[in-house]
Design a protein around this motif. Structure first.
Motif, PDB file in Angstrom:
ATOM      1  N   LYS A  41      -2.803   1.838 -11.082  1.00 28.44           N
ATOM      2  CA  LYS A  41      -3.341   0.671 -10.384  1.00 28.44           C
ATOM      3  C   LYS A  41      -2.642  -0.603 -10.859  1.00 28.44           C
ATOM      4  O   LYS A  41      -2.293  -1.469 -10.069  1.00 28.44           O
ATOM      5  CB  LYS A  41      -4.848   0.548 -10.603  1.00 28.44           C
ATOM      6  CG  LYS A  41      -5.481  -0.632  -9.896  1.00 28.44           C
ATOM      7  CD  LYS A  41      -6.975  -0.673 -10.194  1.00 28.44           C
ATOM      8  CE  LYS A  41      -7.639  -1.835  -9.540  1.00 28.44           C
ATOM      9  NZ  LYS A  41      -7.375  -3.103 -10.179  1.00 28.44           N
ATOM     10  N   ALA A  42      -2.430  -0.695 -12.172  1.00 21.97           N
ATOM     11  CA  ALA A  42      -1.740  -1.869 -12.723  1.00 21.97           C
ATOM     12  C   ALA A  42      -0.317  -1.952 -12.179  1.00 21.97           C
ATOM     13  O   ALA A  42       0.156  -3.030 -11.801  1.00 21.97           O
ATOM     14  CB  ALA A  42      -1.736  -1.808 -14.247  1.00 21.97           C
ATOM     15  N   GLY A  45      -0.160  -3.158  -8.609  1.00 22.55           N
ATOM     16  CA  GLY A  45      -0.380  -4.592  -8.415  1.00 22.55           C
ATOM     17  C   GLY A  45       0.893  -5.345  -8.074  1.00 22.55           C
ATOM     18  O   GLY A  45       0.895  -6.252  -7.241  1.00 22.55           O
ATOM     19  N   GLU A  46       1.990  -4.972  -8.704  1.00 25.56           N
ATOM     20  CA  GLU A  46       3.280  -5.611  -8.421  1.00 25.56           C
ATOM     21  C   GLU A  46       3.685  -5.382  -6.967  1.00 25.56           C
ATOM     22  O   GLU A  46       4.163  -6.284  -6.286  1.00 25.56           O
ATOM     23  CB  GLU A  46       4.343  -5.025  -9.354  1.00 25.56           C
ATOM     24  CG  GLU A  46       5.744  -5.526  -9.084  1.00 25.56           C
ATOM     25  CD  GLU A  46       6.777  -4.843  -9.951  1.00 25.56           C
ATOM     26  OE1 GLU A  46       7.968  -4.958  -9.602  1.00 25.56           O
ATOM     27  OE2 GLU A  46       6.426  -4.196 -10.951  1.00 25.56           O
ATOM     28  N   THR A 109      -2.762  -2.397  -0.102  1.00 26.23           N
ATOM     29  CA  THR A 109      -3.920  -3.142  -0.598  1.00 26.23           C
ATOM     30  C   THR A 109      -5.160  -2.249  -0.639  1.00 26.23           C
ATOM     31  O   THR A 109      -5.931  -2.286  -1.602  1.00 26.23           O
ATOM     32  CB  THR A 109      -4.171  -4.378   0.283  1.00 26.23           C
ATOM     33  OG1 THR A 109      -2.994  -5.196   0.274  1.00 26.23           O
ATOM     34  CG2 THR A 109      -5.341  -5.196  -0.210  1.00 26.23           C
ATOM     35  N   HIS A 112      -4.841   0.157  -3.540  1.00 19.79           N
ATOM     36  CA  HIS A 112      -5.116  -0.573  -4.791  1.00 19.79           C
ATOM     37  C   HIS A 112      -6.623  -0.703  -4.998  1.00 19.79           C
ATOM     38  O   HIS A 112      -7.145  -0.439  -6.092  1.00 19.79           O
ATOM     39  CB  HIS A 112      -4.441  -1.953  -4.723  1.00 19.79           C
ATOM     40  CG  HIS A 112      -4.420  -2.688  -6.006  1.00 19.79           C
ATOM     41  ND1 HIS A 112      -5.288  -3.713  -6.274  1.00 19.79           N
ATOM     42  CD2 HIS A 112      -3.637  -2.537  -7.105  1.00 19.79           C
ATOM     43  CE1 HIS A 112      -5.037  -4.179  -7.480  1.00 19.79           C
ATOM     44  NE2 HIS A 112      -4.036  -3.483  -8.004  1.00 19.79           N
ATOM     45  N   HIS A 116      -9.387   1.195  -7.799  1.00 18.01           N
ATOM     46  CA  HIS A 116     -10.428   0.488  -8.548  1.00 18.01           C
ATOM     47  C   HIS A 116     -11.782   1.176  -8.358  1.00 18.01           C
ATOM     48  O   HIS A 116     -12.508   1.425  -9.329  1.00 18.01           O
ATOM     49  CB  HIS A 116     -10.502  -0.972  -8.099  1.00 18.01           C
ATOM     50  CG  HIS A 116     -11.565  -1.755  -8.774  1.00 18.01           C
ATOM     51  ND1 HIS A 116     -11.404  -2.266 -10.038  1.00 18.01           N
ATOM     52  CD2 HIS A 116     -12.810  -2.090  -8.382  1.00 18.01           C
ATOM     53  CE1 HIS A 116     -12.521  -2.881 -10.397  1.00 18.01           C
ATOM     54  NE2 HIS A 116     -13.382  -2.800  -9.400  1.00 18.01           N
TER      55      HIS A 116
END
Length: 139
Positions: A41-42, A45-46, A109, A112, A116
């Motif tokens: 997930k991190a 983000g990019e 999106t 992502h 979460h």
């Protein structure tokens, strides 16, 4: 890791989890999955930021192409009403590119956000397992 590889890895984890009976997964397994998903997930983000920029760039390109097409038609003597409608034909490819960028933006999106939600679900399951473990030791 490239974005398509990252997405493939995330989908592999999601599909594997979907096929499992969550009640059979140990706390250790769930913890490792949560950490792996958090890492993915991190990294994702990019790419979320990149795809948003690509979407904005595609939108800007569409409006630029549309304006140029309008001007080209007006220069050829088309009336403003004709040029207004005909510019859409000349800017179709840019419009389709913008739509594709918006679609990709939505996909990445959503993935992502889904990561979460899945991490939160795994955390809830871990808390439940810990509570069960504590209760079984009490008796």
């Amino acid at each position: 890791m490239k974005s398509d590889e990252l997405v493939k890895e995330i989908l592999t984890v999601i599909n594997t989890l979907r096929e499992q009976d969550m009640g059979t997964l140990s706390g250790d397994t769930l913890s490792r999955l949560a950490v792996k998903l958090a890492s993915y997930k991190a990294s994702l983000g990019e790419y979320v930021a990149d795809v948003k920029k690509l979407t904005l760039d595609a939108e800007a390109e569409y409006y630029a192409v549309r304006a140029k097409e309008y001007q080209r038609l007006r220069d050829k003597g088309k009336g403003s009403t004709d040029a207004e409608e005909l510019k859409r034909i000349g800017s179709r490819e840019a419009f389709l590119a913008w739509n594709k960028a918006k679609y990709n933006d939505t996909l990445i999106t959503t993935l992502h956000r889904d990561c979460h939600d899945l991490i939160d679900g795994i955390k809830s399951r871990l808390i439940h397992l810990q509570e069960e473990s504590k209760e079984s030791r009490v008796y």
